[in-house]
Design an enzyme around this catalytic site. Sequence first.
Site, short mmCIF file in Angstrom:
data_model
loop_
_atom_site.label_atom_id
_atom_site.label_comp_id
_atom_site.label_asym_id
_atom_site.label_seq_id
_atom_site.Cartn_x
_atom_site.Cartn_y
_atom_site.Cartn_z
N HIS A 11 0.82 -1.27 0.07
CA HIS A 11 0.34 -0.37 -0.30
C HIS A 11 0.71 1.54 -0.23
CE1 HIS A 11 -2.98 -2.65 0.19
NE2 HIS A 11 -2.85 -3.03 1.96
N CYS A 43 -7.67 -6.00 4.96
CA CYS A 43 -9.12 -5.89 5.19
C CYS A 43 -9.65 -6.78 4.95
CB CYS A 43 -10.16 -4.93 5.44
SG CYS A 43 -9.68 -4.12 4.33
C1 LIG Z 1 -5.50 -8.79 7.70
C2 LIG Z 1 -5.33 -7.55 8.27
C3 LIG Z 1 -6.50 -6.66 7.87
C4 LIG Z 1 -6.12 -4.94 8.15
N1 LIG Z 1 -7.10 -4.47 8.02
C5 LIG Z 1 -7.09 -2.76 8.03
C6 LIG Z 1 -7.73 -2.47 7.70
O1 LIG Z 1 -9.22 -2.21 7.64
N2 LIG Z 1 -7.85 -0.81 7.42
C7 LIG Z 1 -6.38 -0.04 7.80
O2 LIG Z 1 -6.49 0.91 7.41
N3 LIG Z 1 -5.21 -1.11 8.12
C8 LIG Z 1 -5.22 -2.06 8.01
N4 LIG Z 1 -4.69 -3.76 8.00
C9 LIG Z 1 -3.35 -3.19 8.28
C10 LIG Z 1 -2.77 -2.71 6.77
O3 LIG Z 1 -2.86 -3.60 5.73
C11 LIG Z 1 -1.42 -2.37 6.72
O4 LIG Z 1 -1.76 -1.05 7.37
C12 LIG Z 1 -0.87 -1.66 5.29
O5 LIG Z 1 -0.31 -3.13 4.53
C13 LIG Z 1 0.94 -1.25 5.45
O6 LIG Z 1 0.87 -1.11 4.08
P1 LIG Z 1 2.83 -0.76 4.14
O7 LIG Z 1 2.84 -1.08 2.53
O8 LIG Z 1 3.59 0.44 4.88
O9 LIG Z 1 3.16 -2.43 4.15
P2 LIG Z 1 2.79 -3.98 4.03
O10 LIG Z 1 1.73 -3.70 3.74
O11 LIG Z 1 3.52 -4.48 5.16
O12 LIG Z 1 3.91 -4.16 2.67
C14 LIG Z 1 5.05 -4.37 2.68
C15 LIG Z 1 5.59 -4.80 0.82
O13 LIG Z 1 6.82 -4.86 1.92
C16 LIG Z 1 7.65 -5.60 1.27
N5 LIG Z 1 8.65 -5.81 1.57
C17 LIG Z 1 9.71 -6.10 3.07
N6 LIG Z 1 10.66 -6.03 3.54
C18 LIG Z 1 11.60 -6.24 1.50
C19 LIG Z 1 12.36 -6.48 1.25
N7 LIG Z 1 13.66 -6.48 2.22
N8 LIG Z 1 12.68 -6.86 -0.11
C20 LIG Z 1 11.52 -6.28 -1.05
N9 LIG Z 1 10.93 -6.18 -0.36
C21 LIG Z 1 10.23 -6.26 1.09
C22 LIG Z 1 6.93 -6.94 1.13
O14 LIG Z 1 7.03 -7.94 0.25
C23 LIG Z 1 5.71 -6.07 1.04
O15 LIG Z 1 5.26 -6.47 0.01
C24 LIG Z 1 -4.69 -4.61 7.45
C25 LIG Z 1 -3.51 -6.04 8.06
C26 LIG Z 1 -4.35 -7.20 8.33
C27 LIG Z 1 -3.12 -8.15 8.62
#
Ligand SMILES: Cc1cc2nc3c(=O)[nH]c(=O)nc-3n(C[C@H](O)[C@H](O)[C@H](O)COP(=O)(O)OP(=O)(O)OC[C@H]3O[C@@H](n4cnc5c(N)ncnc54)[C@H](O)[C@@H]3O)c2cc1C
Length: 444
Positions: A11, A43
């Site tokens: 995201h 979610c």
């Molecule tokens: C079951 C569930 C339900 C949720 N429901 C909600 C909701 O209803 N509303 C809401 O606001 N939030 C919700 N969340 C929280 C939301 O999903 C997270 O806040 C969001 O995914 C954060 O996005 P991000 O891109 O920061 O991190 P992440 O989604 O953790 O993505 C990180 C990415 O980095 C990649 N990565 C990590 N390390 C490396 C590396 N060393 N090299 C290459 N790639 C790497 C991973 O593969 C991943 O694709 C929910 C989470 C879960 C698990």
Amino acid sequence: MSKIVVVGANHAGTAAIKTILSNHPGHQVSVYDSNSNISFLGCGMALWIGAQIDGPEGLFYSSKEQLESMGAVIHMESKVEDINFEQKKIFARAKDGSALEENYDKLILATGSWPIVPNIPGKDLENVQLVKLYQHAGDVIEKIKSPDIKNVVVVGAGYIGVELAEAFQRHGKNTTLIDIEKTCLPVYYDDEFTSLMNQNLQDHGIHLAFGERVVEIRGSGKVEEVVTDKGAYPADMVVLCIGFRPNTNLGGEKVERFKNGAYLVNKKQETSVKDVFAIGDCATVYDNSVNAPNYIALATNAVRSGIVAAHNACGTEIESVGVQGSNGINIYDLKMVSTGLTLKKARSLGINALATDFEDLQKPEFMKSENPPVKIRIVYDADSRVILGAQMASTYDISMGIHLFSLAIQEKVTIEKLALTDIFFLPHFNKPYNYITMAAISAK
Ligand SMILES: Cc1cc2nc3c(=O)[nH]c(=O)nc-3n(C[C@H](O)[C@H](O)[C@H](O)COP(=O)(O)OP(=O)(O)OC[C@H]3O[C@@H](n4cnc5c(N)ncnc54)[C@H](O)[C@@H]3O)c2cc1C
Ligand SMILES: NC(=O)c1ccc[n+]([C@@H]2O[C@H](COP(=O)([O-])OP(=O)(O)OC[C@H]3O[C@@H](n4cnc5c(N)ncnc54)[C@H](O)[C@@H]3O)[C@@H](O)[C@H]2O)c1
């Protein structure tokens, strides 16, 4: 024009990539993600498990192909293993095991978070599940098709745990929900609200085991029971939902951290290392309700931080307006929304906080249409009078109401000002003296 490398394309990363390519043509964007899919809406997992949606198809809003069509170079199933911040170079391992390296002018870390796994005996038994990735959801969905999976124990009654407990119960499983705190959703609501959710869960047959610490997961090969400091619960599946920890090992000793290990960033998403930004679950947010950096892992924060970092990485200076941790949940039609600090949290921070509560029907009694009661709490600083937080609960969709309080906290609105704020009246929607105005007017 510069070369921007983005590590992580979920995201936060996707928001940054799209913002750069849509608003700042000419920059080169190279992306590395260790997963095989992009933009899975976590979610949706509970909705999918609980058969409230037909399948996972709609739970993705972007793809490698879409980002490539915008001009990004995308390396999927490629894990960044090291970063040399002096040489401004990343080192990755491709899916086929080959080594990749790439220089950057600007680096955006969007490596997200991972579920916390308690260090207890039995955590590696078969059918002990994490729920973070699309793959995890698919694994759970396949397994619960088996009639052998009768008893499901969910550890952690935060947002994910409560949503999954509902999902498993909807799927016909005997469901137990355990939390170390004495109630569900302790981070987001005061007891006057969590008691409504606890009752709602129990009314639907979910067994609550709160105030209990899981000490062991027992079984031979496959999980059989969960043991806490107060009891034991039969389990054919255990799901661990006790929070996330930020993925920040790549920062090594170079990048300054927050107390939970997240990258500490300023309002431009800049880390302590020049030309290195951090966004989403791997980074802090500026929390307006405490006027300081905080860790609030939400997709909404991930997206906005990605947008802010993208503009700054391309030389257009903008700052985050901060967040207040606005969130919502809908369980068996009980809707609860909150933003900012609970009264309990505010007082634990030493703030001389008060709360004004009110409960009323959504519309005038003479209306024949759906007209359920709404419960509201506004938390405010007794000295400065500034609004610190709000909580609302109803079976009516009150979600739009919490956005008013999110803005009020962001703009430091006082409870007295809110009492006189322009809120329209129409019997189809609300009462002349609506519950927001009434709660504010009755503040001490
Ligand atoms: C079951 C569930 C339900 C949720 N429901 C909600 C909701 O209803 N509303 C809401 O606001 N939030 C919700 N969340 C929280 C939301 O999903 C997270 O806040 C969001 O995914 C954060 O996005 P991000 O891109 O920061 O991190 P992440 O989604 O953790 O993505 C990180 C990415 O980095 C990649 N990565 C990590 N390390 C490396 C590396 N060393 N090299 C290459 N790639 C790497 C991973 O593969 C991943 O694709 C929910 C989470 C879960 C698990
Ligand atoms: N509707 C939404 O906005 C939504 C939905 C799902 C997830 N999320 C976000 O995703 C993130 C992760 O959600 P989450 O539910 O995993 O975390 P959370 O922080 O919301 O809940 C974790 C729960 O686990 C409990 N806990 C901690 N250690 C424990 C232990 N050893 N034994 C038993 N219980 C323990 C805590 O008391 C807490 O209630 C959060 O930031 C959450 O806000 C948001």
